[in-house]
Design a protein around this motif. Structure first.
Motif, short mmCIF file in Angstrom:
data_model
loop_
_atom_site.label_atom_id
_atom_site.label_comp_id
_atom_site.label_asym_id
_atom_site.label_seq_id
_atom_site.Cartn_x
_atom_site.Cartn_y
_atom_site.Cartn_z
N UNK A 161 -4.34 -1.84 11.31
CA UNK A 161 -4.35 -0.77 10.27
C UNK A 161 -3.06 -0.60 9.73
N UNK A 162 -3.26 -0.18 8.63
CA UNK A 162 -1.93 0.25 7.64
C UNK A 162 -1.90 1.91 7.47
N UNK A 163 -0.67 2.30 7.74
CA UNK A 163 -0.50 3.83 7.28
C UNK A 163 0.25 3.60 5.97
N UNK A 164 -0.49 4.41 5.00
CA UNK A 164 -0.06 4.40 3.60
C UNK A 164 -0.36 5.77 3.07
N UNK A 165 0.43 6.10 1.98
CA UNK A 165 0.54 7.39 1.37
C UNK A 165 0.10 7.33 -0.22
N UNK A 166 -0.39 8.11 -0.54
CA UNK A 166 -0.88 8.43 -1.86
C UNK A 166 0.47 8.88 -2.78
N UNK A 180 -7.18 -1.44 -0.10
CA UNK A 180 -6.44 -0.02 -0.96
C UNK A 180 -5.88 -0.63 -1.96
N UNK A 181 -5.82 0.32 -3.06
CA UNK A 181 -5.42 0.06 -4.25
C UNK A 181 -3.72 0.16 -4.51
N UNK A 182 -2.94 -0.64 -4.69
CA UNK A 182 -1.36 -0.48 -4.51
C UNK A 182 -1.06 0.21 -5.61
N UNK A 183 -1.81 0.60 -6.76
CA UNK A 183 -1.19 1.26 -7.68
C UNK A 183 -1.40 2.75 -7.18
#
Length: 198
Positions: A161-166, A180-183
């Motif tokens: 799993x990846x931790x991402x932020x908007x 997830x959308x990299x944009x």
């Protein structure tokens, strides 16, 4: 130890550490701030006198001693250490713990700098470019405020799993590798371990 020996040790250690820690020359360059040419020239033996600042950036990235990276054969050392212990005893790695509110502006900093600035926790495992993220808000259905996530910084192809932020709001999410959308989102890294509050 002569400069040529030190440079040869440095070259061999970089090659070994990249391979054994699951890194690439590109991830080393991106995280340490060094150019690909610099790393390439060291690995091809084209540099006899590597700058101190370059060695420090490389050793910080791998979480190893600045002095040892030129003088110790890490491959031999790690083989001996794993043979001596019945369980392949690994010393715990000191990992800087960054609060959620300070996380995004801390991402550009090197691990050595974060470790000197923030409190530390310990992680038992291969710990290169690893931080602790102390959640201050719930991630609905997954984690609560006060939970600590041990995260290997950077983008990888692993199934973890990846931790991402908007990007727009800075809100944290945990996503499975491919959805997830990299944009919209920016990757902080792979979640290696979770420690639940209380």
């Amino acid at each position: 130890m002569h400069k040529k020996e030190k440079t040869e040790n440095l070259k061999n250690n970089i090659k070994y550490l990249i391979k054994s820690r699951g890194e690439t020359q590109l991830s080393l360059c991106n995280s340490s701030g060094l150019t690909r040419t610099t790393i390439y020239n060291i690995l091809e033996g084209r540099v006899v006198n590597v700058q101190r600042s370059t060695i420090r950036k490389i050793s910080d990235f791998f979480g190893v001693s600045y002095k040892e990276i030129e003088t110790v054969n890490f491959e031999e050392k790690e083989i001996i250490e794993s043979d001596v212990s019945l369980l392949g005893n690994m010393n715990p790695a000191a990992v800087p713990v960054v609060k959620e509110a300070l996380l995004i502006k801390s991402l550009e900093k090197r691990i050595g700098e974060l470790a000197a600035t923030y409190p530390l926790t310990y992680y038992f495992g291969s710990a290169c470019n690893v931080i602790g993220v102390l959640l201050e808000n719930d991630i609905p259905g997954v984690y609560e405020s006060g939970d600590l996530l041990i995260v290997k910084k950077g983008l990888s192809r692993s199934a973890r799993e990846k931790l991402v932020y908007e990007k727009r709001t800075g809100i944290l999410y945990v996503v499975s590798s491919a959805c997830f959308d990299s944009d919209v989102f920016c990757v902080i890294g792979d979640v290696l371990e979770q420690r639940f509050n209380g």
